[in-house]
Design a protein around this motif. Sequence first.
Motif, PDB file in Angstrom:
ATOM      1  N   ILE A  27      46.654  15.636  16.236  1.00 20.44           N
ATOM      2  CA  ILE A  27      46.246  15.003  17.492  1.00 20.44           C
ATOM      3  C   ILE A  27      47.049  13.723  17.715  1.00 20.44           C
ATOM      4  N   ALA A  28      47.194  12.908  16.666  1.00 21.04           N
ATOM      5  CA  ALA A  28      47.969  11.663  16.785  1.00 21.04           C
ATOM      6  C   ALA A  28      49.414  11.959  17.198  1.00 21.04           C
ATOM      7  N   ILE A  29      50.009  12.978  16.581  1.00 18.28           N
ATOM      8  CA  ILE A  29      51.386  13.338  16.923  1.00 18.28           C
ATOM      9  C   ILE A  29      51.473  13.805  18.370  1.00 18.28           C
ATOM     10  N   SER A  30      50.536  14.638  18.791  1.00 15.94           N
ATOM     11  CA  SER A  30      50.596  15.172  20.153  1.00 15.94           C
ATOM     12  C   SER A  30      50.398  14.086  21.203  1.00 15.94           C
ATOM     13  N   LYS A  31      49.775  12.976  20.823  1.00 15.10           N
ATOM     14  CA  LYS A  31      49.544  11.868  21.750  1.00 15.10           C
ATOM     15  C   LYS A  31      50.552  10.729  21.557  1.00 15.10           C
ATOM     16  N   SER A  32      51.593  10.979  20.759  1.00 14.30           N
ATOM     17  CA  SER A  32      52.670  10.004  20.499  1.00 14.30           C
ATOM     18  C   SER A  32      52.179   8.724  19.830  1.00 14.30           C
ATOM     19  N   HIS A  33      51.211   8.853  18.949  1.00 12.54           N
ATOM     20  CA  HIS A  33      50.689   7.695  18.203  1.00 12.54           C
ATOM     21  C   HIS A  33      51.287   7.694  16.800  1.00 12.54           C
ATOM     22  N   SER A  34      52.540   7.283  16.698  1.00 12.56           N
ATOM     23  CA  SER A  34      53.242   7.348  15.415  1.00 12.56           C
ATOM     24  C   SER A  34      52.658   6.404  14.375  1.00 12.56           C
ATOM     25  N   THR A  35      52.114   5.270  14.787  1.00 11.52           N
ATOM     26  CA  THR A  35      51.503   4.345  13.831  1.00 11.52           C
ATOM     27  C   THR A  35      50.265   4.980  13.202  1.00 11.52           C
ATOM     28  N   VAL A  36      49.459   5.646  14.014  1.00 15.55           N
ATOM     29  CA  VAL A  36      48.275   6.348  13.510  1.00 15.55           C
ATOM     30  C   VAL A  36      48.717   7.507  12.619  1.00 15.55           C
ATOM     31  N   ALA A  37      49.749   8.224  13.019  1.00 14.48           N
ATOM     32  CA  ALA A  37      50.259   9.320  12.206  1.00 14.48           C
ATOM     33  C   ALA A  37      50.680   8.812  10.829  1.00 14.48           C
ATOM     34  N   LYS A  52      44.683  26.284  15.543  1.00 15.52           N
ATOM     35  CA  LYS A  52      44.373  27.618  16.080  1.00 15.52           C
ATOM     36  C   LYS A  52      45.614  28.422  16.489  1.00 15.52           C
ATOM     37  N   ASN A  53      46.636  27.755  17.002  1.00 13.96           N
ATOM     38  CA  ASN A  53      47.864  28.451  17.408  1.00 13.96           C
ATOM     39  C   ASN A  53      48.858  28.603  16.266  1.00 13.96           C
ATOM     40  N   GLY A  54      48.471  28.155  15.073  1.00 13.27           N
ATOM     41  CA  GLY A  54      49.323  28.319  13.908  1.00 13.27           C
ATOM     42  C   GLY A  54      50.346  27.230  13.678  1.00 13.27           C
ATOM     43  N   HIS A  55      50.280  26.153  14.438  1.00 16.10           N
ATOM     44  CA  HIS A  55      51.273  25.089  14.310  1.00 16.10           C
ATOM     45  C   HIS A  55      50.870  24.060  13.263  1.00 16.10           C
ATOM     46  N   THR A  56      51.838  23.672  12.462  1.00 14.15           N
ATOM     47  CA  THR A  56      51.658  22.616  11.471  1.00 14.15           C
ATOM     48  C   THR A  56      51.982  21.266  12.128  1.00 14.15           C
ATOM     49  N   PRO A  57      51.675  20.148  11.454  1.00 12.30           N
ATOM     50  CA  PRO A  57      52.067  18.852  12.004  1.00 12.30           C
ATOM     51  C   PRO A  57      53.572  18.762  12.285  1.00 12.30           C
ATOM     52  N   LEU A  58      54.383  19.334  11.408  1.00  9.56           N
ATOM     53  CA  LEU A  58      55.834  19.320  11.622  1.00  9.56           C
ATOM     54  C   LEU A  58      56.205  20.037  12.916  1.00  9.56           C
ATOM     55  N   MET A  59      55.580  21.168  13.162  1.00  9.52           N
ATOM     56  CA  MET A  59      55.866  21.923  14.383  1.00  9.52           C
ATOM     57  C   MET A  59      55.431  21.146  15.628  1.00  9.52           C
ATOM     58  N   VAL A  60      54.299  20.470  15.546  1.00  9.29           N
ATOM     59  CA  VAL A  60      53.828  19.656  16.675  1.00  9.29           C
ATOM     60  C   VAL A  60      54.814  18.526  16.939  1.00  9.29           C
ATOM     61  N   ALA A  61      55.290  17.872  15.872  1.00  7.28           N
ATOM     62  CA  ALA A  61      56.256  16.784  16.027  1.00  7.28           C
ATOM     63  C   ALA A  61      57.555  17.287  16.652  1.00  7.28           C
ATOM     64  N   LEU A  62      57.991  18.478  16.257  1.00  5.92           N
ATOM     65  CA  LEU A  62      59.199  19.062  16.850  1.00  5.92           C
ATOM     66  C   LEU A  62      59.002  19.353  18.332  1.00  5.92           C
ATOM     67  N   GLU A  63      57.861  19.941  18.676  1.00 11.70           N
ATOM     68  CA  GLU A  63      57.565  20.259  20.078  1.00 11.70           C
ATOM     69  C   GLU A  63      57.540  19.008  20.942  1.00 11.70           C
ATOM     70  N   ARG A  64      57.016  17.918  20.385  1.00 10.45           N
ATOM     71  CA  ARG A  64      56.855  16.666  21.144  1.00 10.45           C
ATOM     72  C   ARG A  64      58.053  15.734  21.004  1.00 10.45           C
ATOM     73  N   ASP A  68      60.477   9.821  15.017  1.00 16.76           N
ATOM     74  CA  ASP A  68      59.998   8.921  13.968  1.00 16.76           C
ATOM     75  C   ASP A  68      58.996   9.632  13.066  1.00 16.76           C
ATOM     76  N   VAL A  69      58.129  10.442  13.648  1.00 15.24           N
ATOM     77  CA  VAL A  69      57.150  11.193  12.851  1.00 15.24           C
ATOM     78  C   VAL A  69      57.852  12.292  12.053  1.00 15.24           C
ATOM     79  N   LEU A  70      58.834  12.944  12.651  1.00 14.03           N
ATOM     80  CA  LEU A  70      59.592  13.954  11.917  1.00 14.03           C
ATOM     81  C   LEU A  70      60.206  13.349  10.659  1.00 14.03           C
ATOM     82  N   ALA A  71      60.751  12.163  10.782  1.00 11.58           N
ATOM     83  CA  ALA A  71      61.354  11.486   9.624  1.00 11.58           C
ATOM     84  C   ALA A  71      60.303  11.232   8.543  1.00 11.58           C
ATOM     85  N   MET A  72      59.094  10.823   8.947  1.00 11.06           N
ATOM     86  CA  MET A  72      58.020  10.588   7.977  1.00 11.06           C
ATOM     87  C   MET A  72      57.606  11.888   7.298  1.00 11.06           C
ATOM     88  N   LEU A  73      57.494  12.955   8.078  1.00 11.53           N
ATOM     89  CA  LEU A  73      57.056  14.231   7.527  1.00 11.53           C
ATOM     90  C   LEU A  73      58.078  14.842   6.582  1.00 11.53           C
TER      91      LEU A  73
END
Length: 75
Positions: A27-37, A52-64, A68-73
């Motif tokens: 949710i944090a990633i999808s809302k662009s809250h990198s500090t919370v992430a 539910k759609n099978g996406h991991t946090p990495l996939m959400v970060a890629l979609e969005r 910065d979050v991708l680098a952390m992950l």
Amino acid sequence: AGVSASLAAGGDPNVSDLGYGAIPLQIAISKSHSTVAALLIEAGSDLSHRHKNGHTPLMVALERLQLDVLAMLLA
């Protein structure tokens, strides 16, 4: 402060919402809250959790395009 306080009080970073199955990190990633992430990653959020759609946090970060979050992950 809300997420930080919740985690400090023993809150579970992997609690998922009942409808979509997303955890707070997704949710944090999808809302662009990198500090919370970053807080959630540090607190042990499940990096392989699939909502539910099978996406991991990495996939959400890629979609969005959250570079910065991708680098952390990927660190």
